[in-house]
Design an enzyme around this catalytic site. Structure first.
Site, PDB file in Angstrom:
ATOM      1  CG  ASP A 159      -1.951   1.069   1.223  1.00 56.91           C
ATOM      2  OD1 ASP A 159      -2.181   1.675   0.149  1.00 56.91           O
ATOM      3  OD2 ASP A 159      -2.521   1.325   2.291  1.00 56.91           O
ATOM      4  CG  LEU A 160       4.577   1.428  -0.747  1.00 59.40           C
ATOM      5  CD1 LEU A 160       5.971   1.151  -1.290  1.00 59.40           C
ATOM      6  CD2 LEU A 160       4.692   2.064   0.635  1.00 59.40           C
TER       7      LEU A 160
ATOM      8  CG  HIS B  77       0.197  10.511  -8.593  1.00 58.10           C
ATOM      9  ND1 HIS B  77      -0.271  10.214  -9.857  1.00 58.10           N
ATOM     10  CD2 HIS B  77       0.076  11.846  -8.447  1.00 58.10           C
ATOM     11  CE1 HIS B  77      -0.667  11.344 -10.430  1.00 58.10           C
ATOM     12  NE2 HIS B  77      -0.468  12.337  -9.600  1.00 58.10           N
ATOM     13  CG  ASP B  78       6.935   9.980 -10.167  1.00 54.26           C
ATOM     14  OD1 ASP B  78       7.192  10.728 -11.142  1.00 54.26           O
ATOM     15  OD2 ASP B  78       7.626   9.961  -9.133  1.00 54.26           O
TER      16      ASP B  78
ATOM     17  CB  THR C  69       8.646   7.208 -12.376  1.00 57.42           C
ATOM     18  OG1 THR C  69       9.597   8.016 -13.058  1.00 57.42           O
ATOM     19  CG2 THR C  69       9.094   6.976 -10.950  1.00 57.42           C
TER      20      THR C  69
ATOM     21  NE  ARG D 247     -11.242   0.857  14.309  1.00 55.65           N
ATOM     22  CZ  ARG D 247     -10.351   0.765  13.305  1.00 55.65           C
ATOM     23  NH1 ARG D 247     -10.439  -0.225  12.434  1.00 55.65           N
ATOM     24  NH2 ARG D 247      -9.373   1.630  13.190  1.00 55.65           N
TER      25      ARG D 247
ATOM     26  CD  GLN E 176     -10.027   4.195   9.504  1.00 55.70           C
ATOM     27  OE1 GLN E 176     -10.596   4.950   8.729  1.00 55.70           O
ATOM     28  NE2 GLN E 176      -9.082   3.352   9.115  1.00 55.70           N
TER      29      GLN E 176
HETATM   30  O1  C5P Z   1      -5.904   0.352  12.111  1.00 56.87           O
HETATM   31  P1  C5P Z   1      -6.951   0.448  11.042  1.00 56.87           P
HETATM   32  O2  C5P Z   1      -7.854  -0.776  10.981  1.00 56.87           O
HETATM   33  O3  C5P Z   1      -7.707   1.746  11.054  1.00 56.87           O
HETATM   34  O4  C5P Z   1      -6.079   0.406   9.721  1.00 56.87           O
HETATM   35  C1  C5P Z   1      -6.623   0.642   8.478  1.00 56.87           C
HETATM   36  C2  C5P Z   1      -5.570   0.533   7.424  1.00 56.87           C
HETATM   37  O5  C5P Z   1      -6.159   0.853   6.182  1.00 56.87           O
HETATM   38  C3  C5P Z   1      -4.387   1.474   7.604  1.00 56.87           C
HETATM   39  O6  C5P Z   1      -3.215   0.798   7.138  1.00 56.87           O
HETATM   40  C4  C5P Z   1      -4.722   2.640   6.700  1.00 56.87           C
HETATM   41  O7  C5P Z   1      -3.584   3.235   6.131  1.00 56.87           O
HETATM   42  C5  C5P Z   1      -5.519   1.972   5.608  1.00 56.87           C
HETATM   43  N1  C5P Z   1      -6.466   2.853   4.946  1.00 56.87           N
HETATM   44  C6  C5P Z   1      -7.490   3.519   5.595  1.00 56.87           C
HETATM   45  N2  C5P Z   1      -8.358   4.316   4.912  1.00 56.87           N
HETATM   46  C7  C5P Z   1      -8.224   4.460   3.612  1.00 56.87           C
HETATM   47  C8  C5P Z   1      -7.212   3.794   2.918  1.00 56.87           C
HETATM   48  C9  C5P Z   1      -6.350   2.998   3.622  1.00 56.87           C
HETATM   49  O8  C5P Z   1      -7.624   3.406   6.800  1.00 56.87           O
HETATM   50  N3  C5P Z   1      -9.090   5.209   2.960  1.00 56.87           N
END
Ligand code: C5P
Length: 232
Positions: free
Chosen positions: A63-64, A67-68, A72, A178, A187
């Site tokens: 998950d990086l 965008h470039d 690249t 959750r 969140q």
């Molecule tokens: O700890 P938690 O369950 O909130 O982690 C959610 C993961 O999903 C994190 O790695 C976060 O970077 C990723 N994420 C997010 N919301 C987004 C995209 C990715 O929480 N819209």
């Protein structure tokens, strides 16, 4: 898309070091088959861990959010494919998505992030966009579909509308999950595993409710059980 319940849970290894991540993977054992590596772990040596996880039979989501310029992006995508990853995120700009899709190889699938969930309409206006979040998400989803992107990252509440745009072939991958009774953290738009599956999500990304649990393995098992019951 028929996916085994266990393979629908992606555990976010949002941990500070490879040692901490390896300890978590060992604790979760056979209970978890899919891991996400993001900025925190990736920039702390976690990309090499990706190869080891794949060699141990796990799937990996890098998950990086690339965008470039196209060249690249393409070279980066080829390197990620050689890590053995299953999913890689890119921002949903047409050039970026096109370059990523053309460069993907092996089992690597490209996921697009339409609009970051931390953005609201004011944030988009401040960034120079003339449309609101809902319209931009829909526009980018259509572009992703037309370019042949493999899936989208989206919140549970976006799943139903996006499914209508992209159809059943694209994977919808949903964070912000959750289990009932766990802390939301920052969140804002959260759903339980059962709600996300019922609305049509293919994969759930879960971080803190598992990795900060007193018993991470039991927390993961409970979520997989909930996924299983909601998928029937
Ligand atoms: O700890 P938690 O369950 O909130 O982690 C959610 C993961 O999903 C994190 O790695 C976060 O970077 C990723 N994420 C997010 N919301 C987004 C995209 C990715 O929480 N819209």
């Amino acid at each position: 898309m028929r996916i085994e319940p266990r393979d629908r849970l992606i555990v976010a290894l949002d941990l500070p070091s490879v040692e901490a991540a390896e300890a978590m993977v060992a604790r979760l054992g056979d209970g978890v088959s899919f891991y996400k590596i993001g900025y925190q772990l990736g920039f702390a040596g976690g990309l090499a861990l990706s190869r080891r996880l794949v060699d141990a039979g796990k799937q990996v989501f890098i998950d990086l959010k690339l965008h470039d310029i196209a060249n690249t992006v393409a070279q980066g995508v080829r390197s990620v494919a050689r890590l053995g990853a299953t999913f890689l995120t890119v921002h949903a700009y047409p050039q970026t998505m096109q370059a990523a899709v053309e460069a993907r190889e092996g089992k690597l699938r490209i996921l697009a992030v339409t609009v970051l969930t931390s953005f609201n309409d004011d944030d988009l206006a401040a960034a120079g966009y003339a449309m609101g979040v809902a319209d931009l998400v829909a526009r980018r989803a259509r572009q992703a579909r037309d370019i042949g992107v493999d899936g989208l990252v989206c919140s549970a509440e976006e799943v139903a509308a996006l499914r209508g745009i992209v159809g059943s072939e694209m994977a919808l991958v949903t964070p912000g999950i959750r289990p009932t009774g766990s802390a939301a953290g920052e969140q804002k738009r959260i759903a339980t595993p059962a709600q996300a599956i019922a609305s049509g999500a293919d994969y759930l990304v879960v971080g803190r409710p598992i990795i900060t649990a007193a018993d991470p393995k039991a927390a993961a098992a409970a979520i997989i059980d909930e996924i299983s019951r909601a998928s029937e």
